[in-house]
Design an enzyme around this catalytic site. Sequence first.
Site, PDB file in Angstrom:
ATOM      1  CD  GLU A 125      -8.252  -3.465  -0.721  1.00 11.47           C
ATOM      2  OE1 GLU A 125      -7.080  -3.275  -1.059  1.00 11.47           O
ATOM      3  OE2 GLU A 125      -8.564  -4.274   0.164  1.00 11.47           O
ATOM      4  CG  HIS A 135      -2.071  -1.022   1.086  1.00 10.79           C
ATOM      5  ND1 HIS A 135      -2.431  -1.601  -0.095  1.00 10.79           N
ATOM      6  CD2 HIS A 135      -2.909  -1.560   2.038  1.00 10.79           C
ATOM      7  CE1 HIS A 135      -3.447  -2.451   0.111  1.00 10.79           C
ATOM      8  NE2 HIS A 135      -3.740  -2.452   1.400  1.00 10.79           N
ATOM      9  CG  HIS A 144      -8.028  -0.105   2.115  1.00 11.06           C
ATOM     10  ND1 HIS A 144      -8.555  -0.728   3.228  1.00 11.06           N
ATOM     11  CD2 HIS A 144      -7.105  -0.955   1.636  1.00 11.06           C
ATOM     12  CE1 HIS A 144      -7.958  -1.887   3.401  1.00 11.06           C
ATOM     13  NE2 HIS A 144      -7.073  -2.054   2.455  1.00 11.06           N
TER      14      HIS A 144
HETATM   15  C1  GAL Z   1      -5.797  -5.086   2.471  1.00  8.74           C
HETATM   16  C2  GAL Z   1      -4.800  -6.189   2.263  1.00  8.74           C
HETATM   17  C3  GAL Z   1      -4.731  -6.988   3.541  1.00  8.74           C
HETATM   18  C4  GAL Z   1      -4.366  -6.094   4.708  1.00  8.74           C
HETATM   19  C5  GAL Z   1      -5.324  -4.916   4.757  1.00  8.74           C
HETATM   20  C6  GAL Z   1      -4.954  -3.912   5.819  1.00  8.74           C
HETATM   21  O1  GAL Z   1      -5.907  -4.313   1.322  1.00  8.74           O
HETATM   22  O2  GAL Z   1      -5.198  -6.991   1.176  1.00  8.74           O
HETATM   23  O3  GAL Z   1      -3.804  -8.043   3.421  1.00  8.74           O
HETATM   24  O4  GAL Z   1      -3.044  -5.659   4.575  1.00  8.74           O
HETATM   25  O5  GAL Z   1      -5.352  -4.252   3.525  1.00  8.74           O
HETATM   26  O6  GAL Z   1      -4.959  -4.455   7.071  1.00  8.74           O
END
Ligand code: GAL
Length: 365
Positions: free
Chosen positions: A330, A119, A193
Amino acid sequence: MKLQKLSYSLLVLLVLVSSAAIAHAQPPVTVYKLRNSHGVETQITNYGGIVISLKVPDRNGKFDDVVLGFKTAQDYMRKNDPYLGAIIGRYGNRIAKGRFTLNGVEYKLAVNNGENHLHGGIKGFDKVVWTGRQIRTKDGPAVVLTYLSKDGEEGYPGNLRVRVVYTLTNKNELKIDYSATTDKDTVLNLTHHSYFNLAGEGNGDILNHELKINADRFVPTDAGSIPTGELRKVSGTPFDFLTSTAIGARINQDEEQLKLGNGYDHTFVINGTAGRLRLAATARETSSGRVMEVWTTEPGMQLYTGNFLDGSLTGKSGKPYPRRSGFCLETQHYPDSPNQPSFPTTTLKKGATYKSTTIYRFITQ
Ligand code: GAL
């Protein structure tokens, strides 16, 4: 004469210092309040481009806030928050070992998820202050967010100018238009997100939500959530959401990919032509009658079922967020695309314009 020279130098110094301060000054953190013609409301902050709240009606016209989040923009800075409601960049999802090669040069990114990059790194687009402006459009009220990500930020090449427009349309849609340009070839994969709970944030888990995903294939991963490179058929697996199925119906099955992901934490390959806006998913919550459709131009969509939420965060209405109390859809390119030549490319060339649109549309049944 001497005194005059001294005061002139002081003046020059003052001008230099204050213009440097202005150049480095961050815009103030602001919360924008949008309301469409049907009374749907959202609060969005320029800190991380976070959607703080989104109030939509149920089948009886009762409004509830359907996204997890905190009360104020400042709360997101203090809490160790798992990207609640934020804009994710430069790269949504993971890049293996935080490394990729572009035009023969190896780039080393910040590593912040085991041995991988997640991210956008340590200070991704979810943690920066964007320049924001509220506008009116023919479709409804909107917020325009812009951010200049400097060459080398979190290890990425190129000065990247990003623009995200959130429009709360009068058709009860939260529409997100992303665009970006760079002065050097780079990679880019922006997403949003929000954690949704169509029964209202804080009202239990999302396992009874029914979900339909327009995807014949998904992206299997290894234990570090890095794609193996295969695009696997969903048929005969718990990843088959081609017909509407409760999220919780198969989530605890003894299946390799569900075990590796701690539940659903996988990218689906959305059917149809990437680049064209098409229906990716429909989520239904039967007690409220709320239905959310997700439309996107992206090739993929990550379904994340809030597997890492553990009740330690308390939301804006004072209720805790236990495991699986929200789900994310997402829209994005596949994880680790810069290292997977067979995946659709995430390279953004100098001079080209990145464009992507996703719509979360709310109706009732
Ligand atoms: C998501 C990701 C997860 C986790 C989450 C945040 O987008 O796929 O593995 O990292 O964000 O806790």
